[in-house]
Write a protein that holds these residues in place. Structure first.
Motif, mmCIF file in Angstrom:
data_model
loop_
_atom_site.group_PDB
_atom_site.id
_atom_site.type_symbol
_atom_site.label_atom_id
_atom_site.label_comp_id
_atom_site.label_asym_id
_atom_site.label_seq_id
_atom_site.Cartn_x
_atom_site.Cartn_y
_atom_site.Cartn_z
ATOM 1 N N CYS A 79 26.999 -4.722 -20.092
ATOM 2 C CA CYS A 79 27.518 -3.378 -19.790
ATOM 3 C C CYS A 79 29.045 -3.315 -19.719
ATOM 4 O O CYS A 79 29.607 -2.226 -19.656
ATOM 5 N N GLY A 80 29.707 -4.475 -19.717
ATOM 6 C CA GLY A 80 31.169 -4.502 -19.709
ATOM 7 C C GLY A 80 31.811 -4.394 -18.339
ATOM 8 O O GLY A 80 33.031 -4.391 -18.237
ATOM 9 N N SER A 81 31.021 -4.309 -17.283
ATOM 10 C CA SER A 81 31.586 -4.156 -15.937
ATOM 11 C C SER A 81 32.528 -5.295 -15.575
ATOM 12 O O SER A 81 32.224 -6.464 -15.794
ATOM 13 N N THR A 82 33.647 -4.939 -14.993
ATOM 14 C CA THR A 82 34.582 -5.897 -14.429
ATOM 15 C C THR A 82 33.946 -6.518 -13.193
ATOM 16 O O THR A 82 33.434 -5.808 -12.336
ATOM 17 N N LEU A 83 33.981 -7.845 -13.091
ATOM 18 C CA LEU A 83 33.426 -8.520 -11.916
ATOM 19 C C LEU A 83 34.485 -9.265 -11.121
ATOM 20 O O LEU A 83 34.380 -9.379 -9.910
ATOM 21 N N GLY A 84 35.505 -9.759 -11.786
ATOM 22 C CA GLY A 84 36.537 -10.486 -11.070
ATOM 23 C C GLY A 84 37.268 -11.449 -11.959
ATOM 24 O O GLY A 84 37.446 -11.212 -13.150
ATOM 25 N N ALA A 85 37.677 -12.577 -11.347
ATOM 26 C CA ALA A 85 38.418 -13.609 -12.065
ATOM 27 C C ALA A 85 37.953 -14.970 -11.564
ATOM 28 O O ALA A 85 37.705 -15.157 -10.379
ATOM 29 N N VAL A 86 37.828 -15.897 -12.496
ATOM 30 C CA VAL A 86 37.465 -17.263 -12.164
ATOM 31 C C VAL A 86 38.696 -18.119 -12.442
ATOM 32 O O VAL A 86 39.106 -18.279 -13.601
ATOM 33 N N ASP A 87 39.306 -18.619 -11.375
ATOM 34 C CA ASP A 87 40.511 -19.432 -11.511
ATOM 35 C C ASP A 87 40.163 -20.872 -11.833
ATOM 36 O O ASP A 87 39.071 -21.345 -11.528
ATOM 37 N N ASP A 88 41.108 -21.587 -12.439
ATOM 38 C CA ASP A 88 40.932 -23.013 -12.691
ATOM 39 C C ASP A 88 40.841 -23.771 -11.371
ATOM 40 O O ASP A 88 40.132 -24.753 -11.269
ATOM 41 N N GLU A 89 41.573 -23.328 -10.382
ATOM 42 C CA GLU A 89 41.452 -23.896 -9.038
ATOM 43 C C GLU A 89 40.069 -23.499 -8.523
ATOM 44 O O GLU A 89 39.430 -22.616 -9.079
ATOM 45 N N PRO A 90 39.631 -24.067 -7.454
ATOM 46 C CA PRO A 90 38.249 -23.781 -7.011
ATOM 47 C C PRO A 90 38.104 -22.425 -6.304
ATOM 48 O O PRO A 90 37.593 -22.340 -5.204
ATOM 49 N N VAL A 91 38.570 -21.364 -6.946
ATOM 50 C CA VAL A 91 38.505 -20.024 -6.351
ATOM 51 C C VAL A 91 37.909 -19.043 -7.352
ATOM 52 O O VAL A 91 38.216 -19.086 -8.536
ATOM 53 N N VAL A 92 37.043 -18.178 -6.842
ATOM 54 C CA VAL A 92 36.555 -17.049 -7.617
ATOM 55 C C VAL A 92 36.975 -15.793 -6.861
ATOM 56 O O VAL A 92 36.709 -15.660 -5.665
ATOM 57 N N ALA A 93 37.665 -14.911 -7.548
ATOM 58 C CA ALA A 93 38.086 -13.643 -6.958
ATOM 59 C C ALA A 93 37.157 -12.554 -7.490
ATOM 60 O O ALA A 93 36.981 -12.424 -8.700
#
Length: 127
Positions: A79-93
């Motif tokens: 559906c194209g929904s924005t979910l966030g960002a997955v960083d190379d560091e161990p963080v998901v925003a």
């Protein structure tokens, strides 16, 4: 009372998640990347350690687009929904609009990055 787990997902439900623990760094952002990623003048985020997040929907993990040297933007391939960002560091925003319980106080932004990038007509920032 704070919530200890958070669920949410995309518009069509193909991508779902379960995040455990307390969200960190609740903030709004009006940088060019966030505006283009969301199509909105402001995008609100919270962060979780990667190990605290499970992708639970039938679609598994979201699709990723490499947007910088250290991060990829996450979205539903259906559906194209924005979910966030997955960083190379161990963080998901995760963007706060995808949470099932968006009214949770822990999701309230405490700061606004790139506030000067927010258009004056938005009414959210000093813009």
């Amino acid at each position: 009372m704070s919530i200890t787990s958070y669920e949410g997902g995309c518009l069509c439900g193909h991508i779902r998640f379960l995040a455990r623990g307390t969200p960190a760094n609740p903030h709004a952002c009006s940088c060019d990347f966030c505006q283009r990623h969301s199509g909105a003048p402001v995008l609100c985020w919270v962060e979780f350690p990667r190990e605290a997040l499970q992708w639970t929907g039938e679609g598994g993990a979201p699709a990723l687009f490499r947007s910088s040297d250290y991060s990829s933007r996450a979205f539903c391939p259906r559906c194209g929904s924005t979910l966030g960002a997955v960083d190379d560091e161990p963080v998901v925003a995760l963007v706060t609009g995808v949470f099932d319980r968006r009214e949770a106080e822990e999701l309230r932004p405490l700061s606004h990055s790139f506030e000067d990038g927010c258009p004056a007509w938005c009414g959210v920032a000093g813009g």
